[in-house]
Design an enzyme around this catalytic site. Structure first.
Site, PDB file in Angstrom:
ATOM      1  N   SER A 232     -32.667  -6.224  -4.434  1.00 16.17           N
ATOM      2  CA  SER A 232     -31.744  -5.995  -2.979  1.00 16.17           C
ATOM      3  C   SER A 232     -31.918  -7.340  -2.308  1.00 16.17           C
ATOM      4  O   SER A 232     -32.141  -8.830  -2.488  1.00 16.17           O
ATOM      5  CB  SER A 232     -31.606  -4.201  -2.431  1.00 16.17           C
ATOM      6  OG  SER A 232     -30.902  -4.154  -1.524  1.00 16.17           O
ATOM      7  N   ASP A 327     -21.723  -0.273  -8.357  1.00 14.68           N
ATOM      8  CA  ASP A 327     -23.314  -0.247  -6.535  1.00 14.68           C
ATOM      9  C   ASP A 327     -22.570  -0.501  -5.486  1.00 14.68           C
ATOM     10  O   ASP A 327     -21.725  -1.147  -4.976  1.00 14.68           O
ATOM     11  CB  ASP A 327     -24.094  -2.522  -6.647  1.00 14.68           C
ATOM     12  CG  ASP A 327     -25.257  -2.326  -5.584  1.00 14.68           C
ATOM     13  OD1 ASP A 327     -25.241  -0.972  -4.726  1.00 14.68           O
ATOM     14  OD2 ASP A 327     -25.686  -3.401  -5.277  1.00 14.68           O
ATOM     15  N   HIS A 361     -26.659   0.771  -7.502  1.00 14.34           N
ATOM     16  CA  HIS A 361     -27.856  -0.012  -6.546  1.00 14.34           C
ATOM     17  C   HIS A 361     -29.196  -0.271  -7.061  1.00 14.34           C
ATOM     18  O   HIS A 361     -29.318  -1.053  -7.572  1.00 14.34           O
ATOM     19  CB  HIS A 361     -27.568   0.123  -5.315  1.00 14.34           C
ATOM     20  CG  HIS A 361     -28.544  -1.156  -4.554  1.00 14.34           C
ATOM     21  ND1 HIS A 361     -28.212  -2.619  -3.826  1.00 14.34           N
ATOM     22  CD2 HIS A 361     -29.194  -0.935  -3.845  1.00 14.34           C
ATOM     23  CE1 HIS A 361     -29.337  -3.172  -3.661  1.00 14.34           C
ATOM     24  NE2 HIS A 361     -29.759  -2.524  -3.324  1.00 14.34           N
TER      25      HIS A 361
END
Length: 422
Positions: A232, A327, A361
């Site tokens: 991230s 994601d 994600h």
């Protein structure tokens, strides 16, 4: 509880967090249908549960490596399904297991099938506690407050030398770092965003370079350079380090961005990357109350955003790009494709890519509860992370092995790797 029914976790009910266990039941009636349940409470006191119905064979035995779940939290043959399918009773809860010293404790039980009252648990026949340790035998944990560095250092037992890895957690967590240390890496975990800096106005690469230098000075470290693992927001910091700090020799980038997101980046008192901003009006609401943020971040290739693009062609180390195709936090696969095109344009081939269809994600070390949605760390609303639970869990198992192989291969070191032990 019925004493003749036996629930076995093999090879042991005590294991490391990232190790599978072989779950078997014996002593049931021939073809008896039972419900198997798992329950665990996280560091914030939230309870997570799963359940699955199984039919014993003619000998009254169930083997989760062989037998399919008939119904419940998952169906089909899923040897570790009871663990990854655990969910909280309320929506948008992430399973917090970030402290290394306490094990992940899972209570696994077998119950008589209750046909009339499906919501009620049938009579418990047997229960076993699975203690899943984050910190392996002999691995040292040392909180670090040196210079500007605030983090936790994990060092394997033995003389080494060991390869060094900087774990860039978007928010502080010890889990991934200590699990890597169990596998023969010296790992320093630091937070990209601390609790006190949620509204930070600028970020300095010098801080993370200081962490890289600190790792290289550790007596058991034998690698000539440092590896970085990130996900991230941590991903763009990792790429910036690879581009500007020569000591960075290997980067694992998981579901990140190709540009510097949200916060201006400085290095050696000079502004080096503009922030790629986002438009929260582009979030997509869902019926669950969580939002899809995949298209919130502005286009990094737009002319006005090119100052945020990370010059990854400057990186001399190896790059592993990992993208989940489902994601929903942001468009990781598209960002990965942008970086591959940019590197090829500059004649670079120091990268490899891995894509996971059906994964979301939050790719983490394996066998923790899958998280479909949770309150976003920086935003005031819950985010839908994406992923189909079974595919996501399988991706985590594959990726965890891939990460270790990649870091071991590209961090030159004479360490003799030892198998992690409890």
């Amino acid at each position: 509880m019925t004493s003749q029914v036996r629930l076995m976790l093999l090879p042991s009910a005590r294991c490391l967090f990232d190790e599978p266990v072989h779950v078997k039941v014996a002593g049931l009636r021939s073809r008896q249908v039972v419900t198997m349940r798992a329950r665990s409470t996280d560091e914030r006191g939230v309870t997570f549960r799963s359940s699955a119905s199984y039919r014993a064979d003619g000998s009254g035995e169930i083997d989760l490596q062989r037998d399919p779940s008939l119904s419940g939290s998952y169906v089909g043959v899923e040897p570790m399904g009871l663990l990854w399918s655990m969910r909280a009773d309320t929506l948008h809860k992430y399973f917090y297991k970030n402290k290394a010293l306490d094990p992940h404790v899972v209570k696994i039980s077998v119950h008589e099938e209750e046909e009339e009252e499906e919501e009620e648990e049938g009579r418990m026949l047997v229960e076993v506690i699975n203690e899943r340790f984050l910190l392996g035998c002999g691995v040292s944990r040392l909180p670090i407050k040196e210079g500007n560095i605030r983090g936790v250092l994990f060092t394997p037992p033995g003389e080494g030398p060991f390869p060094a890895v900087l774990d860039l957690c978007t928010f502080m967590s010890e889990k991934r770092a200590c699990l890597l240390a169990n596998r023969g890496f010296v790992v320093l975990a630091v937070a990209v965003i601390s609790d006190k800096s949620a509204n930070v106005k600028e970020m300095h690469l010098d801080y993370f370079e200081e962490a890289v230098n600190f790792l290289q000075q550790q007596p058991k470290v034998g690698s000539k350079g440092v590896g970085i693992i990130s996900r991230s927001k941590g991903g763009d910091v990792a790429l910036s380090l690879a581009a500007f700090v020569p000591a960075v020799k290997a980067v694992v980038w998981i579901n990140g961005c190709s540009a510097n997101v949200a916060i201006p980046l400085y290095y050696r008192k000079r502004h080096i990357l503009s922030p790629l901003l986002f438009d929260t009006s582009k979030v997509i609401p869902t019926e669950s109350g969580a939002v899809i943020g995949k298209y919130v971040v502005n286009d990094p290739l737009a002319e006005e955003n090119k100052g945020s693009l990370i010059p990854i062609e400057k990186a001399e180390g190896r790059l592993l790009f990992v993208a989940s195709e489902d994601d929903l936090n942001w468009d990781s696969k598209a960002y990965m494709e942008m970086m591959v095109e940019r590197l090829k344009h500059h004649g670079k081939d120091n990268f490899e890519t891995v894509c996971y269809p059906g994964a979301g994600h939050l790719l983490e070390p394996p066998y923790g509860p899958y998280c479909p949605s949770a309150l976003h760390g920086l935003l005031s609303f819950p985010m839908l992370w994406g992923g189909e639970p079974r595919s996501h869990a399988a991706a985590e198992v594959h990726l965890w092995k891939k990460i270790q192989e990649f870091l071991r291969t590209h961090l030159s070191c004479d360490a003799t790797q030892t198998k992690a032990r409890l």
